[in-house]
Design a protein around this motif. Structure first.
Motif, mmCIF file in Angstrom:
data_model
loop_
_atom_site.group_PDB
_atom_site.id
_atom_site.type_symbol
_atom_site.label_atom_id
_atom_site.label_comp_id
_atom_site.label_asym_id
_atom_site.label_seq_id
_atom_site.Cartn_x
_atom_site.Cartn_y
_atom_site.Cartn_z
ATOM 1 N N LYS A 190 -6.777 -14.531 8.508
ATOM 2 C CA LYS A 190 -7.503 -13.420 7.884
ATOM 3 C C LYS A 190 -7.281 -12.130 8.662
ATOM 4 O O LYS A 190 -7.092 -11.060 8.066
ATOM 5 C CB LYS A 190 -8.996 -13.740 7.763
ATOM 6 N N ARG A 191 -7.267 -12.200 9.983
ATOM 7 C CA ARG A 191 -7.008 -11.012 10.807
ATOM 8 C C ARG A 191 -5.592 -10.490 10.547
ATOM 9 O O ARG A 191 -5.382 -9.297 10.425
ATOM 10 C CB ARG A 191 -7.188 -11.313 12.303
ATOM 11 N N GLN A 192 -4.628 -11.390 10.465
ATOM 12 C CA GLN A 192 -3.240 -10.992 10.191
ATOM 13 C C GLN A 192 -3.127 -10.344 8.813
ATOM 14 O O GLN A 192 -2.464 -9.316 8.654
ATOM 15 C CB GLN A 192 -2.321 -12.208 10.286
ATOM 16 N N MET A 193 -3.791 -10.935 7.819
ATOM 17 C CA MET A 193 -3.744 -10.371 6.472
ATOM 18 C C MET A 193 -4.373 -8.977 6.450
ATOM 19 O O MET A 193 -3.838 -8.056 5.831
ATOM 20 C CB MET A 193 -4.459 -11.289 5.485
ATOM 21 N N LEU A 194 -5.495 -8.818 7.141
ATOM 22 C CA LEU A 194 -6.130 -7.495 7.219
ATOM 23 C C LEU A 194 -5.209 -6.469 7.865
ATOM 24 O O LEU A 194 -5.088 -5.335 7.384
ATOM 25 C CB LEU A 194 -7.430 -7.576 8.026
ATOM 26 N N LYS A 195 -4.538 -6.870 8.941
ATOM 27 C CA LYS A 195 -3.631 -5.959 9.632
ATOM 28 C C LYS A 195 -2.489 -5.529 8.705
ATOM 29 O O LYS A 195 -2.157 -4.343 8.628
ATOM 30 C CB LYS A 195 -3.078 -6.643 10.887
ATOM 31 N N LEU A 196 -1.915 -6.468 7.991
ATOM 32 C CA LEU A 196 -0.816 -6.154 7.082
ATOM 33 C C LEU A 196 -1.284 -5.287 5.911
ATOM 34 O O LEU A 196 -0.609 -4.330 5.533
ATOM 35 C CB LEU A 196 -0.165 -7.432 6.573
ATOM 36 N N LEU A 197 -2.443 -5.613 5.352
ATOM 37 C CA LEU A 197 -2.960 -4.816 4.245
ATOM 38 C C LEU A 197 -3.351 -3.413 4.706
ATOM 39 O O LEU A 197 -3.187 -2.445 3.958
ATOM 40 C CB LEU A 197 -4.135 -5.529 3.575
ATOM 41 N N ASP A 198 -3.851 -3.292 5.923
ATOM 42 C CA ASP A 198 -4.151 -1.965 6.476
ATOM 43 C C ASP A 198 -2.873 -1.126 6.572
ATOM 44 O O ASP A 198 -2.864 0.053 6.220
ATOM 45 C CB ASP A 198 -4.808 -2.069 7.854
ATOM 46 N N ARG A 199 -1.796 -1.738 7.043
ATOM 47 C CA ARG A 199 -0.513 -1.022 7.129
ATOM 48 C C ARG A 199 -0.032 -0.586 5.752
ATOM 49 O O ARG A 199 0.449 0.536 5.572
ATOM 50 C CB ARG A 199 0.546 -1.897 7.806
ATOM 51 N N LEU A 200 -0.158 -1.480 4.785
ATOM 52 C CA LEU A 200 0.250 -1.153 3.424
ATOM 53 C C LEU A 200 -0.604 -0.015 2.877
ATOM 54 O O LEU A 200 -0.090 0.924 2.264
ATOM 55 C CB LEU A 200 0.142 -2.390 2.519
ATOM 56 N N LYS A 201 -1.903 -0.066 3.116
ATOM 57 C CA LYS A 201 -2.811 0.979 2.636
ATOM 58 C C LYS A 201 -2.446 2.339 3.230
ATOM 59 O O LYS A 201 -2.407 3.346 2.518
ATOM 60 C CB LYS A 201 -4.256 0.615 2.989
ATOM 61 N N VAL A 202 -2.163 2.372 4.513
ATOM 62 C CA VAL A 202 -1.758 3.634 5.156
ATOM 63 C C VAL A 202 -0.467 4.147 4.525
ATOM 64 O O VAL A 202 -0.360 5.325 4.195
ATOM 65 C CB VAL A 202 -1.601 3.447 6.687
ATOM 66 N N HIS A 203 0.486 3.257 4.347
ATOM 67 C CA HIS A 203 1.753 3.673 3.730
ATOM 68 C C HIS A 203 1.526 4.219 2.322
ATOM 69 O O HIS A 203 2.036 5.281 1.972
ATOM 70 C CB HIS A 203 2.737 2.501 3.679
ATOM 71 N N LEU A 204 0.747 3.508 1.523
ATOM 72 C CA LEU A 204 0.512 3.938 0.148
ATOM 73 C C LEU A 204 -0.225 5.267 0.083
ATOM 74 O O LEU A 204 0.006 6.061 -0.837
ATOM 75 C CB LEU A 204 -0.267 2.854 -0.617
ATOM 76 N N SER A 205 -1.096 5.518 1.038
ATOM 77 C CA SER A 205 -1.863 6.766 1.019
ATOM 78 C C SER A 205 -0.982 7.978 1.366
ATOM 79 O O SER A 205 -1.385 9.110 1.112
ATOM 80 C CB SER A 205 -3.061 6.691 1.967
ATOM 81 N N THR A 206 0.198 7.741 1.928
ATOM 82 C CA THR A 206 1.088 8.858 2.271
ATOM 83 C C THR A 206 2.021 9.224 1.126
ATOM 84 O O THR A 206 2.684 10.247 1.191
ATOM 85 C CB THR A 206 1.955 8.524 3.510
#
Length: 161
Positions: free
Chosen positions: A142-158
């Protein structure tokens, strides 16, 4: 006689595109499966819907109340949808509308004490359901999934339209 054309082997770029599409479809499938479970459980346990739950959750986060336009923006739905939900919840005594002293044309919506009580019960169960739905993953996953989704969210927001 000519030989039939054969498909060229996928390039690394093409394989990456395909992989991105598979990730998107898997995210969408998982989201839909979780949402279907939550919708069913809210309906059977509380005779409620996910949109009602979401509206009450926003009001719970904002005890001072929200204007209809703010609710619409937070829920990412039309004003008409918010109005219909609010009307029904007001009829049931779960939300109240208060005139806005600064703007006589608008009002603020907030949970009533009974709305707070009912939402509290739903929120507690909802949290337990979500915990159970994600029980197939251990803490590290779950921690790994959160980390990956956080990275994706940052990328998408740019990305701009």
């Amino acid at each position: 006689m000519s030989t039939p054309a054969t498909a060229s082997p996928p390039t690394d770029a093409r394989a990456e595109e395909h992989e991105a599409l598979r990730v998107w479809l898997r995210l969408l499938t998982c989201t839909n499966l979780v949402e279907a479970q939550l919708r069913t459980r809210l309906r059977t346990s509380f005779e409620s819907t996910l949109p009602r739950f979401d509206l009450m959750a926003q009001l719970d986060r904002h005890p001072e109340g929200l204007k209809m336009s703010e609710l619409s923006r937070l829920l990412m739905v039309t004003g008409g949808n918010v109005t219909g939900l609010t009307d029904k919840l007001a009829e049931e005594g779960l939300v109240e509308r208060r005139d806005d002293p600064r703007d006589r044309r608008s009002f603020t919506v907030m949970l009533t004490p009974e709305g707070k009580r009912q939402f509290g019960a739903m929120a507690h169960e909802h949290e337990q359901w979500v915990v159970g739905l994600f029980a197939g993953l251990d803490h590290a996953e779950k921690r790994q999934m959160l980390k990956l989704l956080d990275r994706l969210k940052v990328h998408l927001s740019t990305i701009s339209d």
